[in-house]
Motif scaffolding. Structure first.
Motif, short mmCIF file in Angstrom:
data_model
loop_
_atom_site.label_atom_id
_atom_site.label_comp_id
_atom_site.label_asym_id
_atom_site.label_seq_id
_atom_site.Cartn_x
_atom_site.Cartn_y
_atom_site.Cartn_z
N TRP A 187 54.08 -3.54 15.34
CA TRP A 187 53.73 -4.82 15.93
C TRP A 187 52.23 -4.88 16.20
CZ3 TRP A 187 56.82 -8.86 18.41
CH2 TRP A 187 58.16 -8.84 17.98
N GLU B 154 51.19 -10.34 18.17
CA GLU B 154 52.64 -10.53 18.23
C GLU B 154 53.17 -10.14 19.61
OE1 GLU B 154 54.47 -9.76 13.84
OE2 GLU B 154 53.50 -8.06 14.77
N LEU C 2 55.16 -12.63 22.19
CA LEU C 2 56.50 -12.32 22.70
C LEU C 2 56.50 -12.28 24.23
CD1 LEU C 2 59.40 -11.65 22.06
CD2 LEU C 2 58.77 -9.26 21.79
N TRP D 22 68.05 -13.80 20.79
CA TRP D 22 66.83 -13.27 20.20
C TRP D 22 66.46 -13.93 18.88
CZ3 TRP D 22 63.78 -10.63 23.24
CH2 TRP D 22 64.34 -9.98 24.35
N ASN D 23 67.45 -14.30 18.09
CA ASN D 23 67.12 -14.90 16.79
C ASN D 23 66.40 -16.23 16.98
OD1 ASN D 23 67.98 -12.96 14.98
ND2 ASN D 23 70.10 -13.61 15.16
N ALA E 37 62.93 -15.67 18.42
CA ALA E 37 61.93 -15.28 17.42
C ALA E 37 61.42 -16.50 16.68
CB ALA E 37 62.55 -14.27 16.44
N LEU F 15 57.38 -16.21 15.78
CA LEU F 15 57.19 -14.84 15.30
C LEU F 15 57.93 -14.67 13.97
CD1 LEU F 15 57.76 -13.02 18.67
CD2 LEU F 15 55.65 -12.89 17.33
N ARG G 212 59.47 -12.35 12.82
CA ARG G 212 60.25 -11.13 13.04
C ARG G 212 61.71 -11.50 13.20
NH1 ARG G 212 57.61 -5.99 12.78
NH2 ARG G 212 55.41 -6.37 13.18
N THR G 213 62.58 -10.53 12.96
CA THR G 213 64.00 -10.77 13.23
C THR G 213 64.23 -10.71 14.74
OG1 THR G 213 64.58 -8.43 13.18
CG2 THR G 213 64.61 -9.61 11.08
N GLY G 214 65.33 -11.32 15.16
CA GLY G 214 65.67 -11.24 16.57
C GLY G 214 65.85 -9.81 17.02
N CYS H 42 62.53 -8.25 17.69
CA CYS H 42 61.95 -8.74 18.96
C CYS H 42 62.63 -8.06 20.15
CB CYS H 42 62.11 -10.25 19.07
SG CYS H 42 61.14 -11.17 17.86
#
Length: 196
Positions: free
Chosen positions: A18, A22, A26, A38-39, A42, A47, A49-51, A54
């Motif tokens: 990271w 980022e 977050l 989380w998904n 994100a 972001l 990024r995947t959940g 994160c």
DNA sequence: AATCTGGTCAACCGCACCTAG
DNA sequence: GCTAGGTGCGGTTGACCAGAT
């Protein structure tokens, strides 16, 4: 279940370490909206990024209450006791060590303790082979590291744990200087908040 | 000084489980 | 009851670093 579902969007997904940006995004997002889901978090935070990524980053590194490095002898002892009780249930063990993450405990176990256990088993194996050759009847003392570790690795629940605190020397050289400290990140986050 | 080796740790992967619809 | 999406967990990997050679 279709494993692609977690990352179902066609947008590019970043992997690997990271960046500071980022992390800040977050931290800011969670400070304003809270954690969870989380998904969508994100996505909403922008972001790539995947959940899962994160969540992991937050739980293992960014959370304000996470303690890093310097696992104390008391904590080592507790980890060993709980591992003897529960095995590789890292998250369960982590719940009994405030501020420690399952990942940290798991890494600690694999890199420090498992190594000692393997060494101990080797030493013990060699010494028992030696004993077989000698067929000596002299009694053995049980104060060595090998004996302590063997006792542990055999899941023996007698109170030889008393040895552990002295057996596992606190090394005190955890290289935890990350590129930026958590204090830096949180102070930056507060600055961002002030600007909002 | 250069290269090798082993240790450490952050992050990913795959699977199982949970829950809402 | 079934399915999709989300979450949690444990195992594994790979990059980085420090010490040894």
């Amino acid at each position: 279940m279709d494993k692609r579902t977690c990352d179902s969007q066609d947008v590019e997904v970043r992997k690997g370490p990271w960046t500071m940006e980022e992390d800040l995004i977050l931290i800011n997002y969670i400070a304003n909206h809270g954690e969870g889901v989380w998904n969508s978090l994100a996505r909403s935070a922008g972001l790539k990024r995947t959940g899962k990524s994160c969540r992991l980053r937050w739980l293992n590194y960014l959370r304000p209450d996470v303690r890093r490095g310097n696992i104390t002898p008391e904590e080592q002892l507790l980890i060993m006791e709980l591992h003897a009780k529960w095995g590789n249930r890292w998250s369960k063990i982590a719940k009994h060590l405030p501020g420690r993450t399952d990942n940290e405990i798991k890494n600690f176990w694999r890199t420090r303790i498992q190594k000692h256990i393997k060494q101990a088993e080797n030493i013990n194996r060699l010494s028992s082979e030696h004993n077989n050759i000698q067929q000596a009847s002299t009694s053995q003392t049980s104060t060595s590291l090998a004996d302590s570790m063997e006792t542990y690795s055999g899941n023996n629940n007698n109170n030889n744990n008393n040895n552990m605190g002295t057996t596992f020397h606190h090394q005190g050289n955890f290289p935890n200087e990350n590129i930026w400290s958590m204090e830096d990140l949180w102070s930056m986050q507060l600055l961002n908040d002030a600007n909002n």
